[in-house]
Design a protein around this motif. Structure first.
Motif, PDB file in Angstrom:
ATOM      1  N   SER A  91       0.812  -1.212   0.000  1.00 42.09           N
ATOM      2  CA  SER A  91       0.000   0.000   0.000  1.00 42.09           C
ATOM      3  C   SER A  91       0.848   1.266   0.000  1.00 42.09           C
ATOM      4  CB  SER A  91      -0.922   0.000   1.229  1.00 42.09           C
ATOM      5  OG  SER A  91      -0.126  -0.178   2.379  1.00 42.09           O
ATOM      6  N   GLU A  92       2.178   1.114   0.201  1.00 38.85           N
ATOM      7  CA  GLU A  92       3.022   2.319   0.189  1.00 38.85           C
ATOM      8  C   GLU A  92       3.111   2.872  -1.215  1.00 38.85           C
ATOM      9  OE1 GLU A  92       4.414  -0.372   1.981  1.00 38.85           O
ATOM     10  OE2 GLU A  92       4.091   0.446   3.958  1.00 38.85           O
ATOM     11  N   PRO A  93       3.211   4.140  -1.326  1.00 35.37           N
ATOM     12  CA  PRO A  93       3.187   4.782  -2.650  1.00 35.37           C
ATOM     13  C   PRO A  93       4.450   4.586  -3.474  1.00 35.37           C
ATOM     14  CG  PRO A  93       3.382   6.461  -0.932  1.00 35.37           C
ATOM     15  CD  PRO A  93       3.198   5.172  -0.237  1.00 35.37           C
ATOM     16  N   THR A  94       5.532   4.154  -2.856  1.00 43.54           N
ATOM     17  CA  THR A  94       6.776   4.091  -3.631  1.00 43.54           C
ATOM     18  C   THR A  94       6.888   2.829  -4.489  1.00 43.54           C
ATOM     19  OG1 THR A  94       7.875   3.077  -1.752  1.00 43.54           O
ATOM     20  CG2 THR A  94       8.083   5.460  -1.994  1.00 43.54           C
ATOM     21  N   GLY A  95       5.934   1.978  -4.415  1.00 40.92           N
ATOM     22  CA  GLY A  95       5.981   0.798  -5.276  1.00 40.92           C
ATOM     23  C   GLY A  95       6.831  -0.326  -4.724  1.00 40.92           C
ATOM     24  N   SER A  96       7.376  -0.162  -3.537  1.00 33.25           N
ATOM     25  CA  SER A  96       8.095  -1.316  -2.972  1.00 33.25           C
ATOM     26  C   SER A  96       7.421  -1.714  -1.669  1.00 33.25           C
ATOM     27  CB  SER A  96       9.561  -0.977  -2.740  1.00 33.25           C
ATOM     28  OG  SER A  96       9.692   0.004  -1.737  1.00 33.25           O
ATOM     29  N   THR A  97       7.327  -2.974  -1.472  1.00 35.58           N
ATOM     30  CA  THR A  97       6.644  -3.462  -0.278  1.00 35.58           C
ATOM     31  C   THR A  97       7.656  -3.762   0.808  1.00 35.58           C
ATOM     32  OG1 THR A  97       6.814  -5.747  -0.998  1.00 35.58           O
ATOM     33  CG2 THR A  97       4.877  -4.531  -1.698  1.00 35.58           C
ATOM     34  N   LEU A 101      -1.003  -8.058  -6.968  1.00 34.85           N
ATOM     35  CA  LEU A 101       0.169  -7.203  -6.765  1.00 34.85           C
ATOM     36  C   LEU A 101       0.501  -6.419  -8.032  1.00 34.85           C
ATOM     37  CD1 LEU A 101       2.440  -9.565  -4.677  1.00 34.85           C
ATOM     38  CD2 LEU A 101       1.185  -7.572  -3.896  1.00 34.85           C
ATOM     39  N   LEU A 102       0.385  -7.062  -9.172  1.00 31.21           N
ATOM     40  CA  LEU A 102       0.680  -6.365 -10.426  1.00 31.21           C
ATOM     41  C   LEU A 102      -0.334  -5.249 -10.670  1.00 31.21           C
ATOM     42  CD1 LEU A 102       1.687  -9.449 -12.551  1.00 31.21           C
ATOM     43  CD2 LEU A 102       3.161  -7.507 -12.035  1.00 31.21           C
ATOM     44  N   LEU A 103      -1.577  -5.511 -10.329  1.00 32.94           N
ATOM     45  CA  LEU A 103      -2.591  -4.452 -10.477  1.00 32.94           C
ATOM     46  C   LEU A 103      -2.256  -3.265  -9.571  1.00 32.94           C
ATOM     47  CD1 LEU A 103      -5.859  -6.586 -10.706  1.00 32.94           C
ATOM     48  CD2 LEU A 103      -4.956  -5.039 -12.456  1.00 32.94           C
ATOM     49  N   GLU A 104      -1.818  -3.562  -8.342  1.00 31.80           N
ATOM     50  CA  GLU A 104      -1.473  -2.471  -7.427  1.00 31.80           C
ATOM     51  C   GLU A 104      -0.240  -1.724  -7.911  1.00 31.80           C
ATOM     52  OE1 GLU A 104      -3.471  -4.615  -3.599  1.00 31.80           O
ATOM     53  OE2 GLU A 104      -2.618  -2.598  -3.616  1.00 31.80           O
ATOM     54  N   LEU A 105       0.727  -2.455  -8.435  1.00 34.30           N
ATOM     55  CA  LEU A 105       1.922  -1.797  -8.979  1.00 34.30           C
ATOM     56  C   LEU A 105       1.533  -0.885 -10.140  1.00 34.30           C
ATOM     57  CD1 LEU A 105       4.618  -4.629  -9.118  1.00 34.30           C
ATOM     58  CD2 LEU A 105       4.778  -2.468  -7.878  1.00 34.30           C
ATOM     59  N   VAL A 119      -3.646   5.669 -11.169  1.00 38.45           N
ATOM     60  CA  VAL A 119      -5.105   5.556 -11.328  1.00 38.45           C
ATOM     61  C   VAL A 119      -5.587   4.455 -10.389  1.00 38.45           C
ATOM     62  CG1 VAL A 119      -5.124   6.314 -13.750  1.00 38.45           C
ATOM     63  CG2 VAL A 119      -4.918   3.882 -13.193  1.00 38.45           C
ATOM     64  N   PRO A 120      -6.875   4.494 -10.044  1.00 33.67           N
ATOM     65  CA  PRO A 120      -7.377   3.415  -9.184  1.00 33.67           C
ATOM     66  C   PRO A 120      -7.268   2.074  -9.903  1.00 33.67           C
ATOM     67  CG  PRO A 120      -9.005   5.182  -9.423  1.00 33.67           C
ATOM     68  CD  PRO A 120      -7.926   5.471 -10.393  1.00 33.67           C
ATOM     69  N   SER A 121      -6.972   1.000  -9.145  1.00 30.99           N
ATOM     70  CA  SER A 121      -6.769  -0.303  -9.805  1.00 30.99           C
ATOM     71  C   SER A 121      -8.050  -0.823 -10.443  1.00 30.99           C
ATOM     72  CB  SER A 121      -6.191  -1.333  -8.835  1.00 30.99           C
ATOM     73  OG  SER A 121      -6.952  -1.392  -7.661  1.00 30.99           O
ATOM     74  N   GLY A 122      -9.205  -0.300  -9.992  1.00 32.55           N
ATOM     75  CA  GLY A 122     -10.463  -0.718 -10.603  1.00 32.55           C
ATOM     76  C   GLY A 122     -10.576  -0.324 -12.062  1.00 32.55           C
ATOM     77  N   GLU A 123      -9.752   0.673 -12.506  1.00 34.32           N
ATOM     78  CA  GLU A 123      -9.824   1.095 -13.908  1.00 34.32           C
ATOM     79  C   GLU A 123      -8.847   0.339 -14.782  1.00 34.32           C
ATOM     80  OE1 GLU A 123      -9.345   5.290 -14.321  1.00 34.32           O
ATOM     81  OE2 GLU A 123     -10.707   5.745 -12.663  1.00 34.32           O
ATOM     82  N   LEU A 124      -8.209  -0.684 -14.195  1.00 36.05           N
ATOM     83  CA  LEU A 124      -7.172  -1.406 -14.936  1.00 36.05           C
ATOM     84  C   LEU A 124      -7.676  -2.767 -15.392  1.00 36.05           C
ATOM     85  CD1 LEU A 124      -4.213  -0.672 -12.525  1.00 36.05           C
ATOM     86  CD2 LEU A 124      -4.542   0.328 -14.786  1.00 36.05           C
ATOM     87  N   GLU A 125      -7.117  -3.198 -16.493  1.00 35.26           N
ATOM     88  CA  GLU A 125      -7.417  -4.539 -17.021  1.00 35.26           C
ATOM     89  C   GLU A 125      -6.113  -5.316 -17.112  1.00 35.26           C
ATOM     90  OE1 GLU A 125     -10.565  -4.284 -20.347  1.00 35.26           O
ATOM     91  OE2 GLU A 125      -8.994  -5.679 -21.020  1.00 35.26           O
ATOM     92  N   ILE A 126      -6.143  -6.570 -16.752  1.00 36.06           N
ATOM     93  CA  ILE A 126      -4.927  -7.383 -16.830  1.00 36.06           C
ATOM     94  C   ILE A 126      -5.182  -8.546 -17.774  1.00 36.06           C
ATOM     95  CG2 ILE A 126      -5.595  -8.667 -14.728  1.00 36.06           C
ATOM     96  CD1 ILE A 126      -2.550  -8.844 -14.105  1.00 36.06           C
ATOM     97  N   ALA A 127      -4.325  -8.661 -18.790  1.00 39.26           N
ATOM     98  CA  ALA A 127      -4.511  -9.732 -19.772  1.00 39.26           C
ATOM     99  C   ALA A 127      -3.229  -9.913 -20.558  1.00 39.26           C
ATOM    100  CB  ALA A 127      -5.658  -9.392 -20.727  1.00 39.26           C
TER     101      ALA A 127
END
Lengths: 732, 152
Positions: A59-65, A158-162, A169-177
């Motif tokens: 959840s941190e904004p820097t992209g590293s967990t 995790l990829l959606l969050e990254l 953008v919110p992850s809800g607006e993303l598509e993974i395929a």
């Protein structure tokens, strides 16, 4: 540590909890792991049921967990996504023909959508892969399936969050395929590799991560082509026995003339004088290492040894069954005498309208993997060992080697190149220990490749069994009592699948003549041969058709489903030509259910020709129908051998038929038209398909032979028994 | 002896088998050891176009002969139709018998372009598949036969 009785070397891996080993330390620390893989995203999953010690919430904004560190020893599978788009699945299982490379990739790809050719499956390497007890028991799919799906689903999250952070953008607006994450509205897109580039991310799967329900599978459940098929047809696929590292030498072991022989004198002087030959002598273990196989053979042949052969009565083929009944033991390895009671079997039998009394006999047979066992060992110094071996239990081999040579397990690495099959026969470490011993005496790698004769003699066999049964039926054709004692054989498959109020089942370990261990479906080939033959005998005693009898006595929906599917496809009520017979058997094993209907034609001398076989199988959701069909068909075909012809002949501590010219296995001409019906039950949990297919074919054939001839053969192999019976009949 | 188009000078005892020479001297490990007595077909190679069991052929019988092993079946990157058919029909499980099967099948189809069932059995019955992949192997042979006759 696992209990291991050296005298009676029974490896019966049913009691998995007894083979549980202490948790290992992971060989490579976390930094080393990423160094080896070059950064990226790592997702690990614990064993089902162990407390999940860590979780990741990026959840941190820097992209590293910054997750709490995962305990490696709890992890049972892991996945790594690299910046070059490669998605690698690591599992401690091994591939021996059952197609787990393909099905594992499908399971993960279902959750983490990417082209299948981006996936790599790494199995059977103790340095890279998670701990696994061993590949047996049809467990690869049922145990790894839920884990791999959660791993894939977690990676997807995790990829959606990254990407959400990346595109802001919110992850809800993303598509993974198809290996990328796309922001639908703007069209921005990034590949998995791009998203993990420059990161060292680690996560452990949460138990409650959502996975795609099996009913919605689009990729899992389809017959995708077999991973790596091209290498098989070009000869490029490398098996253990094909390994040729630089500086390779060839090992060979001096074998005793019979089981239980002690070495009294040995003169290796001629071998020692041969150019390039190293002789290894360590108690009764004598072997050579040579620059080429021909020299190794000549060196062994030149050794003059005298042996003190055992004076014990080591049994012969013909008396194996009575010997099992007369030599009970309290314990065999960790297996003790086991009994279950329900109701009152004596009264049940006393009140029954008909009682079937029978003894069923199942002999020792061999696995006959087409690739004989082999291994390559190389020492670095005196305390670090590398072993490549065709084994079903790389971690088991590692432990045994560490124990035998006084090494720490961290210094033993076992890798399993995909092997030329196992069928339960390659779980033990004897050839690994042999080649490690030989390699210790020289610098560089040493290969040991057993001959077919060695494979038939010095490996372990399927346990023989003598099974006494008394089955009571009432006047209406309902089972009222079932009493069964299995001498040796095994516990698997001893359960009752029919409705019966009074039961007494006993597994009695015995002192076996031959070294024995797990065979495909372990005790089930013996116990189900007995049970489904006895069921048929009970049906006939009560004057009932075998199908009707089973319908009247079965409550188990899974068994009923496969049986009805098989008999419909078979047309159980059809007319039969003269000399033909129909036979039916239905069984459960390892969570799967199988029914075989067979038609046989019997010749005047007792020659058995199989006219057709219908198989119906169900084991929950099918991940890859082509692989499952291959496993069921293949198991049935293998089972034909054990049912009709296979038997190990022995006496005086020697195997008398240790060659393919003397031991008949099924060939092209033995295979009748076969139809395999797969029931895909996505509402059930998945079970494996590697063993169940072998358990019903022998009783189905015995039942068909009875239908054709009126002769009830209660001993395997059936054809020999039938010929004897017909010969006796003709002499009267 | 010529193997897959290359002439090799082999220096070994005349009694060593062709299988040993191929695998351990020439490093061609595609041909397999399964039984050592010509019973399982894993070691099938072609000698002057005909299928032979390399495990029963002594080196002394190999002088001046032309051998093709499974490694020599494809034309560069292009697989032979028999190989393609085996992949398409998934005609393998552990794959150990596959090189021998492919070599025996190719020899069969070279001799009988449209083999009867009896001819297939005669040609292939010397090859064992312990995993029991016989049904898809037969489908692969028929498919390859059709392709080679221009059928597909």
């Amino acid at each position: 540590m696992h209990e291991h009785d050296d005298d009676l070397d029974l490896v019966e891996p049913e009691r998995y909890e007894l083979l549980e080993r202490p948790a290992y330390r992971f060989d490579v620390g976390r930094r080393g792991f990423f160094r080896g893989l070059g950064g990226g995203l790592f997702v690990g999953a614990t064993f089902a049921g162990t407390p999940n010690g860590a979780s990741a919430r990026p959840s941190e904004p820097t992209g590293s967990t910054r997750p709490r560190p995962a305990r490696r020893e709890d992890l049972s599978a892991w996945l790594h996504i690299a910046k070059d788009e490669t998605i690698t699945i690591y599992s401690g299982r091994v591939e021996m023909g059952q197609g787990i490379r393909t099905s594992f990739a499908q399971l993960v790809a279902e959750e983490l959508p990417a082209p299948l050719d981006q996936f790599r499956v790494v199995v059977g390497d103790t340095a890279l892969c998670p701990y696994d007890r061993g590949t047996w028991g049809s467990q690869s799919v049922p145990r790894q399936s839920p884990i791999l799906r959660r791993v894939g689903a977690t990676a997807r999250q995790l990829l959606l969050e990254l990407a959400s952070q990346h595109f802001d953008v919110p992850s809800g607006e993303l598509e993974i395929a198809a290996g990328s994450v796309t922001h639908t509205a703007s069209g921005d897109s990034a590949t998995f590799g791009a998203l993990v580039d420059g990161e060292e991310l680690e996560a452990v799967v949460e138990d409650d991560v959502d996975v795609i329900p099996a009913s919605d599978w689009k990729l899992a459940g389809t017959p995708v082509p077999k991973v790596g098929a091209r290498a098989f047809v070009t000869g490029e696929h490398v098996y253990t026995s094909d390994l040729r590292p630089d500086g390779l030498q060839y090992g060979m072991v001096l074998r005793p003339p019979s089981f239980g022989a002690d070495l009294t004198t040995v003169d290796t002087s001629l071998a020692e004088a041969m150019d390039g030959v190293t002789v290894v002598k360590d108690g009764d273990f004598v072997g050579v290492v040579a620059p080429d196989p021909g020299t190794a053979e000549a060196a062994i042949a030149s050794i003059d040894a005298t042996w003190n052969e055992s004076r014990e009565d080591r049994g012969v083929t013909d008396t194996q069954f009575s010997r099992l009944e007369s030599r009970p033991v309290e314990r065999m390895a960790w297996r003790t005498r086991t009994e279950t009671h329900r109701g009152d079997v004596s009264s049940g039998l006393a009140e029954a309208a008909h009682v079937v009394r029978a003894t069923y006999r199942i002999p020792y047979i061999a696995h006959v993997p087409l690739e004989t066992r082999s291994g390559v060992a190389q020492w670095t110094g005196s305390n670090k060992l590398d072993l490549w071996a065709g084994t079903q239990s790389p971690f088991g081999n590692r432990e045994d080697l560490a124990q035998k040579f006084g090494l720490s397990e961290a210094n033993v690495r076992v890798q399993v190149p995909d092997m030329g099959s196992g069928y339960g026969g390659k779980t033990s470490s004897e050839s690994a220990i042999e080649v490690a011993r030989l390699a210790k005496a020289v610098d560089g790698p040493v290969k040991l490749h057993w001959t077919r004769e060695e494979e038939f003699t010095w490996a372990y066999f399927r346990p023989a069994a003598s099974i006494n049964a008394r089955v009571g039926v009432d006047a209406r054709g309902r089972l009222v009592a079932w009493e069964q004692t299995t001498h040796n054989g095994g516990l698997t498959g001893l359960d009752c699948q029919y409705r019966v109020a009074n039961e007494h089942r006993r597994f009695q370990p015995a002192r076996a003549d031959l070294r024995q261990g797990s065979y495909r479906a372990v005790g089930s080939t013996a116990n189900k041969f007995a049970a489904e033959s006895a069921t048929d005998e009970a049906a006939h005693a009560a004057g009932k058709d075998p199908l009707e009898f089973r319908r009247d006595n079965l409550d188990d929906a899974r068994l009923i489903d496969v049986m009805e599917a098989a008999v419909e496809a078979f047309d159980w009520g059809a007319d039969k030509p003269n000399g033909h017979g129909f036979g039916l058997a239905v069984c459960k094993d390892k969570g799967g259910a199988i029914c075989n209907c067979v038609e046989v034609a019997v010749g005047d001398e007792g020659e058995v020709t199989i006219v057709r076989i219908i198989s119906a199988f169900e084991a929950g959701p099918i991940i890859n129908p082509a692989e499952v069909e291959a496993q069921i068909e293949g198991s049935v075909i293998m089972g034909i051998g054990g049912a009709l012809w296979e038997v190990i002949e022995y006496g005086d501590g020697k195997i008398h038929n240790p060659r393919l010219s003397q031991y008949r296995v099924p060939r092209f001409s033995d295979i009748p038209p076969m139809q395999t019906i797969l029931l895909d039950r996505r509402d059930r949990s998945p079970s494996g398909a590697g063993e169940c297919g072998i358990v019903a074919i022998a009783p189905a054939l015995a039942n068909a032979i009875f239908d054709a001839t009126g002769e009830r053969i209660r001993q395997l192999p059936l054809e020999a028994g039938l010929r004897r019976r017909i010969g006796q009949r003709q002499r009267r | 002896m010529e193997v897959n188009g290359t002439v090799h000078q082999v220096d070994a005892a005349a009694t060593r088998t062709l299988l040993d020479i191929l695998r351990n001297h020439l490093g061609l490990t595609g041909t397999k050891y399964g039984c050592g007595e010509g019973q399982c077909g894993s070691c099938t190679v072609h000698m002057n176009g005909a299928p032979v069991r390399a495990c029963t052929l002594p080196l002394s019988a190999c002088f001046g002969k032309r051998f093709v092993t499974v490694e020599g079946l494809a034309d560069g990157n292009e697989l032979h139709p028999v190989q393609v058919a085996f992949v398409e029909e998934r005609a393998m499980q552990c794959g150990f018998c596959t090189p021998g099967m492919v070599m025996a099948a190719k020899a069969l189809l070279d001799e009988h372009a449209d083999p009867t069932d009896a001819q297939i059995l005669t040609a292939m019955n010397g090859n064992i598949c312990r995993c029991g992949a016989y049904p898809p192997i037969l489908r692969a042979i028929r498919r390859a036969s059709e392709r080679m006759r221009g059928g597909e």
